[in-house]
Design an enzyme around this catalytic site. Structure first.
Site, short mmCIF file in Angstrom:
data_model
loop_
_atom_site.label_atom_id
_atom_site.label_comp_id
_atom_site.label_asym_id
_atom_site.label_seq_id
_atom_site.Cartn_x
_atom_site.Cartn_y
_atom_site.Cartn_z
N VAL A 111 0.77 -1.12 0.11
CA VAL A 111 0.12 0.02 0.02
C VAL A 111 0.92 1.29 0.20
O VAL A 111 0.25 2.27 -0.26
CB VAL A 111 -1.02 0.04 1.17
CG1 VAL A 111 -1.96 -1.04 1.00
CG2 VAL A 111 -0.12 -0.25 2.45
N TYR A 161 4.25 4.71 15.28
CA TYR A 161 2.73 4.04 15.44
C TYR A 161 1.73 5.02 15.68
O TYR A 161 0.76 5.14 15.13
CB TYR A 161 2.63 2.57 16.13
CG TYR A 161 1.56 1.72 15.70
CD1 TYR A 161 1.44 1.21 14.63
CD2 TYR A 161 0.53 2.02 16.81
CE1 TYR A 161 0.29 0.43 14.69
CE2 TYR A 161 -0.79 1.39 16.76
CZ TYR A 161 -1.07 0.60 15.46
OH TYR A 161 -2.03 -0.27 15.26
N LYS A 197 -1.13 6.73 13.42
CA LYS A 197 -2.56 6.54 13.81
C LYS A 197 -3.01 8.03 13.93
O LYS A 197 -4.53 8.17 13.56
CB LYS A 197 -2.66 5.55 14.63
CG LYS A 197 -2.16 3.91 14.31
CD LYS A 197 -3.10 3.64 12.91
CE LYS A 197 -2.80 2.06 12.71
NZ LYS A 197 -3.58 1.62 11.58
N THR A 240 -6.24 -10.79 17.70
CA THR A 240 -5.77 -11.03 16.38
C THR A 240 -4.72 -12.14 16.41
O THR A 240 -3.89 -12.31 17.48
CB THR A 240 -5.36 -10.06 15.75
OG1 THR A 240 -4.31 -9.23 16.31
CG2 THR A 240 -6.39 -8.74 15.33
N1 LIG Z 1 -4.46 -5.77 16.80
C1 LIG Z 1 -4.71 -4.84 17.27
O1 LIG Z 1 -4.71 -4.76 18.44
C2 LIG Z 1 -4.90 -3.45 16.61
C3 LIG Z 1 -5.43 -2.28 17.40
C4 LIG Z 1 -5.64 -1.09 16.81
C5 LIG Z 1 -5.51 -0.87 15.29
N2 LIG Z 1 -5.08 -2.01 14.62
C6 LIG Z 1 -4.78 -1.98 13.32
O2 LIG Z 1 -5.89 -2.70 12.73
C7 LIG Z 1 -5.01 -2.73 11.24
C8 LIG Z 1 -4.98 -4.39 10.86
O3 LIG Z 1 -4.04 -4.94 11.95
P1 LIG Z 1 -4.16 -6.43 12.45
O4 LIG Z 1 -4.40 -6.59 14.05
O5 LIG Z 1 -5.54 -7.27 11.94
O6 LIG Z 1 -2.87 -6.92 12.02
P2 LIG Z 1 -2.29 -8.03 11.02
O7 LIG Z 1 -1.00 -8.20 11.02
O8 LIG Z 1 -3.02 -9.37 11.07
O9 LIG Z 1 -2.93 -7.45 9.71
C9 LIG Z 1 -2.40 -6.69 8.89
C10 LIG Z 1 -2.36 -6.93 7.51
O10 LIG Z 1 -1.78 -6.08 6.68
C11 LIG Z 1 -0.73 -6.59 5.95
N3 LIG Z 1 0.26 -5.50 5.37
C12 LIG Z 1 1.33 -5.23 6.11
N4 LIG Z 1 2.04 -4.34 5.55
C13 LIG Z 1 1.43 -4.11 4.34
C14 LIG Z 1 1.97 -3.58 3.30
N5 LIG Z 1 2.65 -2.66 3.20
N6 LIG Z 1 0.83 -3.42 2.32
C15 LIG Z 1 -0.32 -4.22 2.19
N7 LIG Z 1 -0.47 -5.02 3.17
C16 LIG Z 1 0.32 -4.94 4.30
C17 LIG Z 1 -0.09 -7.83 6.73
O11 LIG Z 1 0.66 -8.80 5.71
C18 LIG Z 1 -1.29 -8.52 7.51
O12 LIG Z 1 -2.05 -9.23 6.55
C19 LIG Z 1 -4.03 -2.15 11.32
O13 LIG Z 1 -3.84 -1.06 10.59
C20 LIG Z 1 -3.36 -1.98 12.71
O14 LIG Z 1 -2.63 -0.92 12.92
C21 LIG Z 1 -4.88 -3.39 15.34
#
Ligand SMILES: NC(=O)c1ccc[n+]([C@@H]2O[C@H](COP(=O)([O-])OP(=O)(O)OC[C@H]3O[C@@H](n4cnc5c(N)ncnc54)[C@H](O)[C@@H]3O)[C@@H](O)[C@H]2O)c1
Length: 258
Positions: free
Chosen positions: A59, A153, A157, A190
């Site tokens: 992305v 991070y 965000k 997750t």
């Molecule tokens: N898990 C949490 O507690 C949490 C909390 C707040 C926010 N988030 C946000 O939620 C979103 C999803 O996170 P998640 O927890 O499902 O983690 P995850 O690691 O399971 O999913 C993130 C996905 O993004 C993909 N990715 C990473 N870099 C990429 C790139 N350059 N281009 C395309 N894809 C890429 C990864 O391969 C992965 O499949 C993220 O933006 C994360 O910051 C997660």
């Protein structure tokens, strides 16, 4: 009848966690989903299971956004929904933040979202029948509060939270029916977090700690985030734009763990 019947959607980072749950939910509700990620094998498996299309995409790279949107418009003729979900977490306090780490986190988490918004709006404004669409940006509870071990991070965000409002106001003024909102997950159960717990040597204690951050006494599921995305992606939220949807089990409402 599905809540997204006939809609054309893109979900980034759809190979695992929140993105996977969102892609599965959208497909179940009648959308035709294009899933993107850098984890190709996992992304292809999810796409096959839900009848979607998988595309490799980093992305942070603008030419890959151009190619993706062109491909979706060629295949589907329109774009209704984009969920900018792909993200990376790299832990470092401000004292330990190397420029390389900062640049990578900002490139994926913030520049990636900006590029997605830019190219999606350009596509959505040309939709047959007139401009229409919904963009959902995944921010975080760290869009509101600082994580000491996540300077880059937190900055990324926070940037997503306010970028969303700029996109929303522009789209509302110019096109009326193109919307942009942010979703702010708290502590989410997750596979990525479970792997971190396992690596800590004391997974049960780690899980209990993360659960204690949320007054509801447990971590939030990926499905609960997907359900928030579903509302924002659907026409049920047709008057909601520039909004922040916090899905954090009450974390931010509390002054401390309770
Ligand atoms: N898990 C949490 O507690 C949490 C909390 C707040 C926010 N988030 C946000 O939620 C979103 C999803 O996170 P998640 O927890 O499902 O983690 P995850 O690691 O399971 O999913 C993130 C996905 O993004 C993909 N990715 C990473 N870099 C990429 C790139 N350059 N281009 C395309 N894809 C890429 C990864 O391969 C992965 O499949 C993220 O933006 C994360 O910051 C997660």
């Amino acid at each position: 009848m599905g809540r997204l019947d006939g809609k054309i959607a893109i979900v980034t980072g759809a190979a695992s966690g929140i993105g996977e749950a969102t892609a599965r939910t959208f497909a179940r509700e009648g959308a035709r989903v294009t899933l993107t990620d850098v984890q190709d094998a996992k992304g292809e498996t999810v796409a096959r299971e839900i009848g979607g299309v998988y595309t490799h995409q980093d992305v942070s790279q603008e030419p890959q956004w151009t190619a993706l949107i062109e491909d979706v418009l060629r295949r589907e003729g329109r774009l209704d929904i984009l969920v900018n979900n792909a993200g990376v977490f790299m832990g470092a306090t401000i004292e330990d933040t190397e420029l390389e780490l900062w640049n990578r986190v900002i490139a994926v988490n913030l520049t990636g979202v900006m590029l997605g918004c830019k190219h999606a709006v350009r596509a959505m404004k040309t939709n047959p029948g007139g401009p229409k669409g919904s963009i959902v940006n995944i921010s975080s509870i760290t869009g509101y509060i600082g994580l000491a071990n996540g300077a880059a991070y937190t900055a990324s965000k926070g940037g997503v939270r306010l970028l969303t409002k700029s996109v929303a106001v522009h789209c509302a003024r110019q096109y009326k029916t193109i919307r942009c909102n942010s979703v702010h997950p708290g502590a989410i159960d997750t596979p990525m977090n479970q792997a971190a717990f396992d690596a800590s040597g004391n997974p049960d204690e780690m899980r209990a700690f993360f659960s204690s951050l949320q007054p509801i006494g447990r971590m939030t599921t990926s499905q609960e985030i997907a359900d928030a995305c579903l509302y924002l992606a659907s026409d049920e939220s047709s008057s909601v734009t520039g909004a922040e949807v916090l899905v954090d089990g009450g974390w931010l409402a509390a002054s401390g763990p309770i």
